[in-house]
Design a protein around this motif. Structure first.
Motif, PDB file in Angstrom:
ATOM      1  N   ARG A  84       0.834  -1.203   0.000  1.00 25.01           N
ATOM      2  CA  ARG A  84       0.000   0.000   0.000  1.00 25.01           C
ATOM      3  C   ARG A  84       0.875   1.262   0.000  1.00 25.01           C
ATOM      4  O   ARG A  84       1.829   1.360   0.757  1.00 25.01           O
ATOM      5  CB  ARG A  84      -0.885  -0.026   1.245  1.00 25.01           C
ATOM      6  CG  ARG A  84      -1.767   1.182   1.437  1.00 25.01           C
ATOM      7  CD  ARG A  84      -2.633   0.999   2.682  1.00 25.01           C
ATOM      8  NE  ARG A  84      -3.498   2.145   2.898  1.00 25.01           N
ATOM      9  CZ  ARG A  84      -3.484   2.872   4.002  1.00 25.01           C
ATOM     10  NH1 ARG A  84      -2.650   2.587   4.976  1.00 25.01           N
ATOM     11  NH2 ARG A  84      -4.310   3.878   4.133  1.00 25.01           N
ATOM     12  N   ASN A  85       0.550   2.196  -0.846  1.00 24.35           N
ATOM     13  CA  ASN A  85       1.199   3.510  -0.897  1.00 24.35           C
ATOM     14  C   ASN A  85       2.699   3.455  -1.184  1.00 24.35           C
ATOM     15  O   ASN A  85       3.404   4.445  -0.968  1.00 24.35           O
ATOM     16  CB  ASN A  85       0.980   4.282   0.415  1.00 24.35           C
ATOM     17  CG  ASN A  85      -0.414   4.848   0.538  1.00 24.35           C
ATOM     18  OD1 ASN A  85      -1.038   5.210  -0.446  1.00 24.35           O
ATOM     19  ND2 ASN A  85      -0.926   4.919   1.760  1.00 24.35           N
ATOM     20  N   VAL A  86       3.195   2.331  -1.686  1.00 24.68           N
ATOM     21  CA  VAL A  86       4.642   2.221  -1.876  1.00 24.68           C
ATOM     22  C   VAL A  86       5.157   3.235  -2.901  1.00 24.68           C
ATOM     23  O   VAL A  86       6.233   3.812  -2.727  1.00 24.68           O
ATOM     24  CB  VAL A  86       5.039   0.784  -2.273  1.00 24.68           C
ATOM     25  CG1 VAL A  86       4.446   0.379  -3.615  1.00 24.68           C
ATOM     26  CG2 VAL A  86       6.550   0.629  -2.301  1.00 24.68           C
ATOM     27  N   LEU A  87       4.394   3.478  -3.966  1.00 28.73           N
ATOM     28  CA  LEU A  87       4.897   4.405  -4.976  1.00 28.73           C
ATOM     29  C   LEU A  87       4.822   5.848  -4.487  1.00 28.73           C
ATOM     30  O   LEU A  87       5.649   6.681  -4.880  1.00 28.73           O
ATOM     31  CB  LEU A  87       4.132   4.242  -6.290  1.00 28.73           C
ATOM     32  CG  LEU A  87       4.915   4.720  -7.520  1.00 28.73           C
ATOM     33  CD1 LEU A  87       6.146   3.853  -7.730  1.00 28.73           C
ATOM     34  CD2 LEU A  87       4.051   4.712  -8.770  1.00 28.73           C
ATOM     35  N   ALA A  88       3.872   6.150  -3.623  1.00 25.37           N
ATOM     36  CA  ALA A  88       3.841   7.489  -3.026  1.00 25.37           C
ATOM     37  C   ALA A  88       5.089   7.706  -2.175  1.00 25.37           C
ATOM     38  O   ALA A  88       5.687   8.789  -2.191  1.00 25.37           O
ATOM     39  CB  ALA A  88       2.584   7.665  -2.181  1.00 25.37           C
ATOM     40  N   HIS A  89       5.498   6.673  -1.423  1.00 27.86           N
ATOM     41  CA  HIS A  89       6.711   6.766  -0.610  1.00 27.86           C
ATOM     42  C   HIS A  89       7.930   7.017  -1.494  1.00 27.86           C
ATOM     43  O   HIS A  89       8.717   7.936  -1.239  1.00 27.86           O
ATOM     44  CB  HIS A  89       6.888   5.482   0.196  1.00 27.86           C
ATOM     45  CG  HIS A  89       8.167   5.395   0.958  1.00 27.86           C
ATOM     46  ND1 HIS A  89       8.267   5.676   2.301  1.00 27.86           N
ATOM     47  CD2 HIS A  89       9.436   5.069   0.573  1.00 27.86           C
ATOM     48  CE1 HIS A  89       9.515   5.532   2.708  1.00 27.86           C
ATOM     49  NE2 HIS A  89      10.243   5.158   1.662  1.00 27.86           N
ATOM     50  N   GLU A  90       8.094   6.204  -2.520  1.00 22.47           N
ATOM     51  CA  GLU A  90       9.279   6.343  -3.375  1.00 22.47           C
ATOM     52  C   GLU A  90       9.264   7.674  -4.135  1.00 22.47           C
ATOM     53  O   GLU A  90      10.308   8.300  -4.316  1.00 22.47           O
ATOM     54  CB  GLU A  90       9.366   5.172  -4.355  1.00 22.47           C
ATOM     55  CG  GLU A  90       9.500   3.806  -3.707  1.00 22.47           C
ATOM     56  CD  GLU A  90      10.683   3.683  -2.764  1.00 22.47           C
ATOM     57  OE1 GLU A  90      11.657   4.461  -2.880  1.00 22.47           O
ATOM     58  OE2 GLU A  90      10.642   2.799  -1.880  1.00 22.47           O
ATOM     59  N   THR A  91       8.091   8.111  -4.555  1.00 25.18           N
ATOM     60  CA  THR A  91       8.006   9.391  -5.252  1.00 25.18           C
ATOM     61  C   THR A  91       8.344  10.533  -4.307  1.00 25.18           C
ATOM     62  O   THR A  91       8.898  11.563  -4.726  1.00 25.18           O
ATOM     63  CB  THR A  91       6.609   9.565  -5.862  1.00 25.18           C
ATOM     64  OG1 THR A  91       6.303   8.434  -6.704  1.00 25.18           O
ATOM     65  CG2 THR A  91       6.530  10.833  -6.698  1.00 25.18           C
ATOM     66  N   GLY A  92       8.044  10.363  -3.021  1.00 22.18           N
ATOM     67  CA  GLY A  92       8.461  11.366  -2.041  1.00 22.18           C
ATOM     68  C   GLY A  92       9.963  11.581  -2.048  1.00 22.18           C
ATOM     69  O   GLY A  92      10.450  12.711  -1.888  1.00 22.18           O
ATOM     70  N   HIS A  93      10.730  10.510  -2.237  1.00 22.59           N
ATOM     71  CA  HIS A  93      12.194  10.656  -2.326  1.00 22.59           C
ATOM     72  C   HIS A  93      12.588  11.471  -3.561  1.00 22.59           C
ATOM     73  O   HIS A  93      13.576  12.217  -3.531  1.00 22.59           O
ATOM     74  CB  HIS A  93      12.868   9.282  -2.403  1.00 22.59           C
ATOM     75  CG  HIS A  93      12.822   8.505  -1.136  1.00 22.59           C
ATOM     76  ND1 HIS A  93      13.099   9.053   0.089  1.00 22.59           N
ATOM     77  CD2 HIS A  93      12.548   7.192  -0.905  1.00 22.59           C
ATOM     78  CE1 HIS A  93      13.003   8.123   1.033  1.00 22.59           C
ATOM     79  NE2 HIS A  93      12.661   6.998   0.460  1.00 22.59           N
ATOM     80  N   VAL A  94      11.837  11.318  -4.649  1.00 25.95           N
ATOM     81  CA  VAL A  94      12.112  12.094  -5.859  1.00 25.95           C
ATOM     82  C   VAL A  94      11.976  13.586  -5.575  1.00 25.95           C
ATOM     83  O   VAL A  94      12.604  14.414  -6.225  1.00 25.95           O
ATOM     84  CB  VAL A  94      11.162  11.664  -6.998  1.00 25.95           C
ATOM     85  CG1 VAL A  94      11.353  12.533  -8.239  1.00 25.95           C
ATOM     86  CG2 VAL A  94      11.389  10.192  -7.359  1.00 25.95           C
ATOM     87  N   PHE A  95      11.182  13.924  -4.537  1.00 21.50           N
ATOM     88  CA  PHE A  95      10.983  15.323  -4.148  1.00 21.50           C
ATOM     89  C   PHE A  95      11.832  15.692  -2.936  1.00 21.50           C
ATOM     90  O   PHE A  95      11.531  16.657  -2.225  1.00 21.50           O
ATOM     91  CB  PHE A  95       9.505  15.583  -3.854  1.00 21.50           C
ATOM     92  CG  PHE A  95       8.582  15.214  -4.980  1.00 21.50           C
ATOM     93  CD1 PHE A  95       8.980  15.363  -6.303  1.00 21.50           C
ATOM     94  CD2 PHE A  95       7.315  14.714  -4.726  1.00 21.50           C
ATOM     95  CE1 PHE A  95       8.139  15.013  -7.346  1.00 21.50           C
ATOM     96  CE2 PHE A  95       6.466  14.376  -5.758  1.00 21.50           C
ATOM     97  CZ  PHE A  95       6.873  14.516  -7.072  1.00 21.50           C
ATOM     98  N   ASP A  96      12.896  14.937  -2.696  1.00 24.52           N
ATOM     99  CA  ASP A  96      13.876  15.258  -1.656  1.00 24.52           C
ATOM    100  C   ASP A  96      13.337  15.069  -0.240  1.00 24.52           C
ATOM    101  O   ASP A  96      13.782  15.737   0.692  1.00 24.52           O
ATOM    102  CB  ASP A  96      14.404  16.694  -1.834  1.00 24.52           C
ATOM    103  CG  ASP A  96      15.720  16.946  -1.088  1.00 24.52           C
ATOM    104  OD1 ASP A  96      16.424  15.960  -0.778  1.00 24.52           O
ATOM    105  OD2 ASP A  96      16.031  18.115  -0.817  1.00 24.52           O
ATOM    106  N   LEU A  97      12.400  14.146  -0.057  1.00 25.11           N
ATOM    107  CA  LEU A  97      11.927  13.825   1.284  1.00 25.11           C
ATOM    108  C   LEU A  97      12.680  12.611   1.823  1.00 25.11           C
ATOM    109  O   LEU A  97      12.976  11.673   1.079  1.00 25.11           O
ATOM    110  CB  LEU A  97      10.419  13.536   1.279  1.00 25.11           C
ATOM    111  CG  LEU A  97       9.505  14.697   0.885  1.00 25.11           C
ATOM    112  CD1 LEU A  97       8.044  14.280   1.033  1.00 25.11           C
ATOM    113  CD2 LEU A  97       9.791  15.943   1.714  1.00 25.11           C
TER     114      LEU A  97
END
Length: 415
Positions: free
Chosen positions: A215-228
């Motif tokens: 669940r929500n794994v791609l939201a987590h990884e995309t957060g890293h793309v935004f420097d989180l």
């Protein structure tokens, strides 16, 4: 770790970039780039921590220009990779539906409609030249084999994809191939960006999820793309609790969390909250009305105050926000006023955010929470808590007509 088709004519053949370009893959770092150029500094404030050289620093006086900032629509291409040792059991459309539109909807809610993630999904499988086991895919991936995987993937699809059209690249492996490890999903940052189609590829999201995925794994990884940063705690031996820092309270901690909306501090960093929605508490006690960070804006588009901040040191603050049962937090275990510490010098995975447990002797939702001791961390109506080590006193009075929370914040008295 822890769609739509592209417009007609978008993906077209063009001149090759040459094999020499792929030598940039020789130097890869799964955990980061050096601090990049500073852009877009928000208004100065005593509560605005400066950005440091720590990986994914939560300082927000400037933006690291090495990362795309999600204050505009961003385009993402999703590419599906198959291997000669395995016939895919799913279709690209089925795998794309595992992640979209859910991931775009997550960011639309988190950003109050201020950011659009636009997926462009490839409709076919791109054959890789080697069997899946040849890449030795795993969480702590050998850099050389990881480089070979990325080099082969980009080379295999480059004739059909114009990378200059996209801000984000998702490489999705056939989940049923025998050499694919679902625990290896992560963002790979390129220490030396690769130039393809006249654009620099600085990072790639490598997806190895099962079908259906976490669940929500791609939201987590995309957060890293935004420097989180990663907010979870990784035990030295890989065993034990991973969620002791923030529990359920942010998708960068756990994609399984019951309240996975991003912290207000993250929303401020990303540009979804402005200085007008943040109260910097200094001097005498201050009464603040906090609208829940997970609630949508009013019909007029107003957000109200979403975050209060108290400076606690040269490199730290105490953040105070209300969390409800709306938006991304619709399945939350508890509601109330959440307190957490932020440190700008702590790197991703080293505890840059730590939720303050206002109820240290109890826990909640043992059957659903990723970390029950923090599931009841927020303060409720009529409760008061003094944050250890800071002297900051937080009193929750009542609820407002709009569903906000009236909070009295008292910084420590300085002689």
């Amino acid at each position: 770790m822890r769609g739509q088709q592209p417009p007609g004519g978008v993906e077209r053949p063009r001149l090759r970039t040459g094999a020499a370009a792929f030598t940039a893959f020789a130097a890869l770092a799964a955990t980061g780039l050096v601090a990049g150029p500073a852009v877009g500094a928000p208004s100065a404030s005593p509560c605005t921590l400066p950005r440091t050289g720590a990986h994914h620093s939560l300082g927000l006086d400037t933006w690291n220009g090495s990362y795309p900032r999600p204050t505009r629509a961003l385009d993402a291409v999703m590419i599906f990779l198959s291997f000669p040792d395995s016939e895919p059991l799913t279709t690209p459309a089925e795998l794309a539906a595992d992640h979209f539109p859910a991931t775009s909807e997550y960011f639309d809610r988190a950003s109050y409609g201020r950011f659009e993630l636009r997926p462009h999904v490839r409709s076919d499988w791109t054959p890789m030249p080697r069997e899946s086991g040849a890449y030795d895919i795993q969480r702590d991936w050998d850099s050389g084999k990881r480089a070979a995987y990325l080099r082969d993937a980009i080379a295999a699809v480059d004739a059909r994809v114009d990378f200059s059209l996209y801000d984000i690249v998702y490489l999705v492996a056939d989940p049923d191939a025998p050499g694919v490890d679902s625990d290896a999903t992560k963002v790979v940052n390129l220490e030396h960006p690769l130039e393809v189609d006249g654009t620099e590829i600085k990072r790639v999201v490598t997806v190895f999820e099962r079908h259906p995925p976490d669940r929500n794994v791609l939201a987590h990884e995309t957060g890293h793309v935004f420097d989180l940063p990663d907010l979870y705690h990784r035990p030295a031996d890989g065993k034990g609790d991973w969620d002791t820092h923030v529990g359920d309270w942010d998708v960068m901690g756990s994609q399984f969390g019951l309240a996975p909306d991003l912290f207000g501090w993250h929303k401020w960093k990303l540009g979804w909250l402005s200085r007008a929605q943040v109260t910097c508490v200094q001097g005498p006690a201050q009464l603040v009305s906090l609208e829940p960070t997970d609630a949508p804006p009013t019909e007029s588009g107003a957000l109200g105050t979403r975050l209060a901040v108290v400076r606690t040191g040269p490199d730290s603050v105490l953040a105070i926000e209300a969390r409800g049962a709306t938006g991304n937090d619709a399945e939350t275990c508890t509601q109330g006023v959440l307190l957490y510490r932020v440190r700008n010098g702590a790197a991703s995975g080293d505890g840059p955010v730590q939720v303050v447990d206002a109820h240290p002797d109890t826990q909640a939702c043992e059957d659903r929470s990723v970390y029950p001791p923090l599931a009841d961390a927020p303060l409720g109506e009529g409760e008061t808590f003094t944050v250890p080590g800071t002297g900051v006193r937080v009193e929750v009075a009542d609820r407002t007509e709009t569903g906000g929370w009236t909070v009295k914040i008292s910084p420590p008295v300085v002689d």
